[in-house]
Design a protein around this motif. Structure first.
Motif, PDB file in Angstrom:
ATOM      1  N   GLU A   1       0.803  -1.230   0.000  1.00 46.47           N
ATOM      2  CA  GLU A   1       0.000   0.000   0.000  1.00 46.47           C
ATOM      3  C   GLU A   1       0.836   1.280   0.000  1.00 46.47           C
ATOM      4  OE1 GLU A   1      -3.259  -0.080  -0.413  1.00 46.47           O
ATOM      5  OE2 GLU A   1      -3.315  -2.270  -0.308  1.00 46.47           O
ATOM      6  N   ILE A   2       1.965   1.272   0.672  1.00 44.25           N
ATOM      7  CA  ILE A   2       2.766   2.488   0.785  1.00 44.25           C
ATOM      8  C   ILE A   2       3.853   2.552  -0.296  1.00 44.25           C
ATOM      9  CG2 ILE A   2       4.272   3.856   2.316  1.00 44.25           C
ATOM     10  CD1 ILE A   2       1.283   3.620   3.225  1.00 44.25           C
ATOM     11  N   ILE A   3       4.548   1.459  -0.502  1.00 43.05           N
ATOM     12  CA  ILE A   3       5.631   1.424  -1.494  1.00 43.05           C
ATOM     13  C   ILE A   3       5.098   1.068  -2.887  1.00 43.05           C
ATOM     14  CG2 ILE A   3       7.905   0.410  -2.023  1.00 43.05           C
ATOM     15  CD1 ILE A   3       7.924   2.046   0.519  1.00 43.05           C
ATOM     16  N   ASN A   4       3.878   0.543  -2.953  1.00 38.58           N
ATOM     17  CA  ASN A   4       3.212   0.171  -4.204  1.00 38.58           C
ATOM     18  C   ASN A   4       3.856  -1.012  -4.935  1.00 38.58           C
ATOM     19  OD1 ASN A   4       1.099   2.103  -4.116  1.00 38.58           O
ATOM     20  ND2 ASN A   4       2.583   3.670  -4.708  1.00 38.58           N
ATOM     21  N   LEU A   5       4.311  -2.001  -4.163  1.00 41.36           N
ATOM     22  CA  LEU A   5       4.808  -3.235  -4.759  1.00 41.36           C
ATOM     23  C   LEU A   5       3.653  -4.210  -4.952  1.00 41.36           C
ATOM     24  CD1 LEU A   5       8.059  -3.866  -2.654  1.00 41.36           C
ATOM     25  CD2 LEU A   5       7.884  -2.856  -4.929  1.00 41.36           C
ATOM     26  N   TYR A   6       3.823  -5.138  -5.864  1.00 36.43           N
ATOM     27  CA  TYR A   6       2.870  -6.231  -6.055  1.00 36.43           C
ATOM     28  C   TYR A   6       2.816  -7.036  -4.760  1.00 36.43           C
ATOM     29  CZ  TYR A   6       0.957 -10.497  -8.245  1.00 36.43           C
ATOM     30  OH  TYR A   6       0.200 -11.593  -8.576  1.00 36.43           O
ATOM     31  N   TYR A   7       1.626  -7.438  -4.319  1.00 37.88           N
ATOM     32  CA  TYR A   7       1.486  -8.089  -3.010  1.00 37.88           C
ATOM     33  C   TYR A   7       2.331  -9.351  -2.871  1.00 37.88           C
ATOM     34  CZ  TYR A   7      -1.747 -11.700  -4.700  1.00 37.88           C
ATOM     35  OH  TYR A   7      -2.308 -12.765  -5.330  1.00 37.88           O
ATOM     36  N   MET A   8       2.565 -10.072  -3.950  1.00 39.85           N
ATOM     37  CA  MET A   8       3.378 -11.282  -3.880  1.00 39.85           C
ATOM     38  C   MET A   8       4.862 -10.929  -3.661  1.00 39.85           C
ATOM     39  SD  MET A   8       1.214 -13.723  -3.985  1.00 39.85           S
ATOM     40  CE  MET A   8       2.082 -15.222  -4.353  1.00 39.85           C
ATOM     41  N   LEU A   9       5.322  -9.834  -4.231  1.00 38.96           N
ATOM     42  CA  LEU A   9       6.684  -9.365  -3.980  1.00 38.96           C
ATOM     43  C   LEU A   9       6.804  -8.882  -2.534  1.00 38.96           C
ATOM     44  CD1 LEU A   9       9.524  -8.761  -4.966  1.00 38.96           C
ATOM     45  CD2 LEU A   9       8.675  -6.596  -5.888  1.00 38.96           C
ATOM     46  N   SER A  10       5.777  -8.215  -2.053  1.00 43.30           N
ATOM     47  CA  SER A  10       5.750  -7.795  -0.649  1.00 43.30           C
ATOM     48  C   SER A  10       5.852  -9.006   0.270  1.00 43.30           C
ATOM     49  CB  SER A  10       4.461  -7.034  -0.346  1.00 43.30           C
ATOM     50  OG  SER A  10       4.380  -5.858  -1.108  1.00 43.30           O
ATOM     51  N   LYS A  11       5.203 -10.083  -0.100  1.00 41.69           N
ATOM     52  CA  LYS A  11       5.241 -11.321   0.683  1.00 41.69           C
ATOM     53  C   LYS A  11       6.661 -11.881   0.742  1.00 41.69           C
ATOM     54  CE  LYS A  11       3.946 -15.052   2.793  1.00 41.69           C
ATOM     55  NZ  LYS A  11       3.686 -15.009   4.211  1.00 41.69           N
ATOM     56  N   ILE A  12       7.367 -11.846  -0.357  1.00 44.63           N
ATOM     57  CA  ILE A  12       8.742 -12.359  -0.393  1.00 44.63           C
ATOM     58  C   ILE A  12       9.634 -11.554   0.552  1.00 44.63           C
ATOM     59  CG2 ILE A  12      10.803 -12.600  -1.840  1.00 44.63           C
ATOM     60  CD1 ILE A  12       8.849 -13.279  -4.170  1.00 44.63           C
ATOM     61  N   ILE A  13       9.541 -10.243   0.487  1.00 41.11           N
ATOM     62  CA  ILE A  13      10.349  -9.383   1.361  1.00 41.11           C
ATOM     63  C   ILE A  13       9.988  -9.624   2.825  1.00 41.11           C
ATOM     64  CG2 ILE A  13      10.861  -6.994   1.994  1.00 41.11           C
ATOM     65  CD1 ILE A  13      10.269  -6.303  -1.008  1.00 41.11           C
TER      66      ILE A  13
END
Length: 131
Positions: A100-112
């Protein structure tokens, strides 16, 4: 046959594979629940995380950690799960933040998020349960 060890780096190495397998299950479940069952990603993430948590526990006690601080498995699982619940909260915050803040794809957010939570989970579980 596996060789028993209490060596920190061997356990971290093994936990990396256990955590990796649990992550694959968690990651795939997140994708399936979100994309195919149309659940909101912040709802499907904890469901997928729970599935990964159970797999992680079962494999951790079988392959990673030999010494156990708590003899009663139900108490051990509760503590294991509590560490996981804090990890889940961290997971939710990081996924939300990166999506929501950095605007990454949710699956990439999950990896991080998973990389950060991996370190949290291993450290606390090793210290509290398996020293």
């Amino acid at each position: 046959m596996r060789i028993k060890t209490n060596h920190l780096f061997v356990q971290l190495f093994r936990y990396f594979f256990v955590g990796g397998f649990a992550f694959i299950i968690d990651f795939c479940a997140l994708f399936l629940l979100t994309e195919y069952l149309n659940l909101y990603y912040l709802l499907s993430a904890p469901l997928a995380f729970l599935l990964g948590l159970i797999i992680n526990y079962l494999l951790s006690i079988k392959w990673v950690f030999d010494k156990r601080n708590i003899n009663k498995k139900s108490v051990e699982f509760v503590i294991f799960a509590l560490v996981g619940i804090v990890g889940l909260l961290l997971n939710q915050v990081f996924i939300w933040f990166f999506t929501e803040i950095i605007n990454l794809y949710y699956m990439l957010s999950k990896i991080i998020s998973s990389g950060i939570v991996f370190l949290w989970n291993f450290s606390l579980r090793k210290y509290l349960l398996f020293r």
